[in-house]
Design a protein around this motif. Structure first.
Motif, short mmCIF file in Angstrom:
data_model
loop_
_atom_site.label_atom_id
_atom_site.label_comp_id
_atom_site.label_asym_id
_atom_site.label_seq_id
_atom_site.Cartn_x
_atom_site.Cartn_y
_atom_site.Cartn_z
N SER A 124 0.84 -1.20 0.00
CA SER A 124 0.00 0.00 0.00
C SER A 124 0.87 1.25 0.00
CB SER A 124 -0.92 0.01 1.22
OG SER A 124 -1.73 -1.14 1.23
N SER A 125 0.44 2.25 -0.76
CA SER A 125 1.22 3.48 -0.84
C SER A 125 1.09 4.29 0.44
CB SER A 125 0.75 4.33 -2.02
OG SER A 125 1.02 3.68 -3.23
N GLY A 126 2.19 4.94 0.82
CA GLY A 126 2.16 5.87 1.95
C GLY A 126 1.71 7.23 1.47
N PRO A 127 1.88 8.28 2.31
CA PRO A 127 1.49 9.63 1.91
C PRO A 127 2.15 10.05 0.60
CG PRO A 127 2.02 9.56 4.24
CD PRO A 127 2.42 8.23 3.68
N LYS A 128 1.35 10.61 -0.31
CA LYS A 128 1.86 11.05 -1.61
C LYS A 128 1.70 12.56 -1.73
CE LYS A 128 0.83 8.56 -5.26
NZ LYS A 128 2.12 8.04 -5.77
N TYR A 129 2.82 13.25 -1.95
CA TYR A 129 2.85 14.70 -2.11
C TYR A 129 2.98 15.04 -3.59
CZ TYR A 129 4.95 19.39 -2.22
OH TYR A 129 5.25 20.71 -2.50
N LYS A 130 2.17 16.01 -4.05
CA LYS A 130 2.26 16.48 -5.43
C LYS A 130 2.34 18.00 -5.44
CE LYS A 130 -1.56 14.85 -7.36
NZ LYS A 130 -2.37 14.17 -6.33
N ASN A 131 3.16 18.52 -6.35
CA ASN A 131 3.23 19.96 -6.58
C ASN A 131 3.06 20.17 -8.08
OD1 ASN A 131 4.12 22.68 -7.07
ND2 ASN A 131 5.05 22.65 -5.03
N VAL A 132 1.92 20.73 -8.48
CA VAL A 132 1.61 20.85 -9.90
C VAL A 132 2.38 22.00 -10.56
CG1 VAL A 132 -0.67 19.83 -9.60
CG2 VAL A 132 -0.42 22.31 -9.47
N LYS A 133 3.00 22.87 -9.76
CA LYS A 133 3.80 23.96 -10.33
C LYS A 133 5.22 23.51 -10.60
CE LYS A 133 1.30 28.09 -8.77
NZ LYS A 133 1.38 29.35 -8.00
N THR A 134 5.83 22.84 -9.62
CA THR A 134 7.21 22.37 -9.78
C THR A 134 7.28 21.00 -10.44
OG1 THR A 134 7.24 21.36 -7.58
CG2 THR A 134 7.91 23.68 -7.75
N LYS A 135 6.11 20.36 -10.67
CA LYS A 135 6.02 19.03 -11.29
C LYS A 135 6.81 17.99 -10.47
CE LYS A 135 3.58 20.58 -14.72
NZ LYS A 135 3.39 21.96 -14.22
N GLU A 136 6.54 17.99 -9.18
CA GLU A 136 7.25 17.12 -8.25
C GLU A 136 6.26 16.18 -7.56
OE1 GLU A 136 10.67 17.83 -4.82
OE2 GLU A 136 9.15 19.35 -5.16
N VAL A 137 6.61 14.91 -7.45
CA VAL A 137 5.79 13.95 -6.71
C VAL A 137 6.72 13.16 -5.79
CG1 VAL A 137 5.91 12.24 -8.61
CG2 VAL A 137 4.16 12.03 -6.85
N ILE A 138 6.33 13.08 -4.51
CA ILE A 138 7.14 12.40 -3.49
C ILE A 138 6.23 11.48 -2.68
CG2 ILE A 138 8.69 12.68 -1.51
CD1 ILE A 138 9.24 15.53 -2.47
N THR A 139 6.63 10.23 -2.54
CA THR A 139 5.85 9.27 -1.77
C THR A 139 6.68 8.70 -0.63
OG1 THR A 139 4.64 8.64 -3.76
CG2 THR A 139 4.44 7.17 -1.87
N ASP A 140 6.12 8.74 0.56
CA ASP A 140 6.73 8.14 1.75
C ASP A 140 6.22 6.71 1.84
OD1 ASP A 140 7.45 7.29 4.26
OD2 ASP A 140 6.66 9.01 5.33
N GLN A 141 7.11 5.74 1.64
CA GLN A 141 6.68 4.35 1.52
C GLN A 141 7.50 3.41 2.39
OE1 GLN A 141 4.11 2.83 -0.69
NE2 GLN A 141 4.59 1.43 0.98
N GLU A 142 6.81 2.60 3.19
CA GLU A 142 7.48 1.54 3.94
C GLU A 142 7.24 0.21 3.25
OE1 GLU A 142 7.37 -0.66 8.32
OE2 GLU A 142 6.35 1.25 8.04
N PHE A 143 8.28 -0.57 3.10
CA PHE A 143 8.14 -1.88 2.46
C PHE A 143 8.95 -2.90 3.23
CE2 PHE A 143 9.52 -5.00 -0.84
CZ PHE A 143 8.26 -5.53 -1.10
N PHE A 144 8.26 -3.85 3.85
CA PHE A 144 8.88 -4.90 4.66
C PHE A 144 9.85 -4.31 5.68
CE2 PHE A 144 7.08 -7.62 1.46
CZ PHE A 144 6.77 -8.77 2.16
#
Length: 302
Positions: free
Chosen positions: A101-121
């Motif tokens: 499952s995806s963690g928090p997903k941040y998007k910035n439509v001006k800077t065209k940036e996407v960052i996801t905080d993800q824990e895996f195992f």
């Protein structure tokens, strides 16, 4: 120049008029329900009874049905899953699904940036990538979602994220199953013969995305990684997943700071997908090996 259809011209007028009316410190919250369906036949379920399939689907419910909150302003958004208590014994046998499952997903439509905080195992990753735009085709069809008039838009995409449905469950160990697996591999030809590491990973498929957005909320935001329409996206239908907005709060009294996730090993989406794919392949092989060992041990008992 080609004239725009009257409905589209109208909604663009509404969008820009509303956009100018919203202050720079405007913020909103949109609540979504996400549901994904899985065909159990792709995971060795062809021989299961309807009752057994129903039991497994109930176990998978917490993984396949989730609730999210999108906090947004005119440039940024953060999409978080709402935490809920799991019933005792719930999800047993499919608990590894929480690691996908995806963690928090941040998007910035001006800077065209996407960052996801993800824990895996048990390991924390920070997935940093470019926010890619879909080539939306705006239609004239409308429908009402709550109090908002929504317009339809469509696009096609191929997912670069890990998709659990791209993995088949290995054969249950019966001779006929193994023979069927071999035939299926052979029938795939060059798509699998050159791939020794992941022989059962399917080619990425083209996914049709249908979005419903409202220019009454003039932001280029939407749930998950979706964005880029002249209004907030209130519904997404993509492959086997439906994301539907159930509640919207504009300019809440207590505004939430939209912060970029910062913790974890920094990777791109492609690198993270490769990590997850290799781990799932290891689990698939371990599952098959354990099954053979268990059956062998069972036959040796009196």
């Amino acid at each position: 120049m080609k004239k725009l259809p009257l409905k589209i011209a109208f909604l663009l007028t509404v969008f820009f008029t509303s956009f100018n009316a919203f202050s720079q410190d405007f913020q909103g919250k949109a609540y979504y329900q996400s549901k994904t369906t899985v065909d159990l036949d792709e995971f060795g379920g062809r021989d299961m009874s309807p009752e057994r399939k129903k039991q497994i689907q109930e176990r998978m419910k917490n993984f396949l049905e989730k609730e999210y909150v999108l906090t947004f302003n005119q440039a940024e958004s953060i999409y978080k899953e709402e935490e809920k208590l799991e019933a005792p014994g719930g999800g047993r046998g499919f608990r590894f699904g929480s690691s996908l499952s995806s963690g928090p997903k941040y998007k910035n439509v001006k800077t065209k940036e996407v960052i996801t905080d993800q824990e895996f195992f048990g390991k924390q990753f920070l997935i940093v990538d470019e926010l890619k735009a879909l080539e939306w085709k705006m239609g004239t069809e409308t429908k009402q979602i709550g109090q908002y008039t929504c317009f339809k838009a469509t696009a096609t995409t191929t997912s670069d994220a890990f998709d659990i449905t791209s993995f088949r469950r290995p054969g249950r160990g019966r001779g006929n199953d193994r023979e069927e697996d071999k035939k299926e591999k052979d029938s795939l030809g060059s798509k699998t013969k050159g791939d020794k590491e992941n022989p059962e990973v399917k080619e990425p498929k083209i996914i049709e995305v249908v979005a419903w957005y409202s220019p009454q909320i003039p932001v280029n935001q939407g749930p998950d990684g979706y964005w880029g329409l002249p209004g907030l996206i209130l519904e997404i239908n993509a492959d086997r997943t439906t994301i539907l907005c159930t509640k919207i709060v504009l300019n809440p009294e207590e505004k939430e700071e939209i912060e970029k996730p910062k913790k974890g090993d920094k990777v791109t989406q492609a690198e993270y997908t490769e990590i997850v794919t290799k781990k799932m392949e290891e689990m698939r092989e371990m599952y098959g090996g354990r099954g053979r060992g268990g059956r062998g041990g069972g036959r040796g008992r009196n």
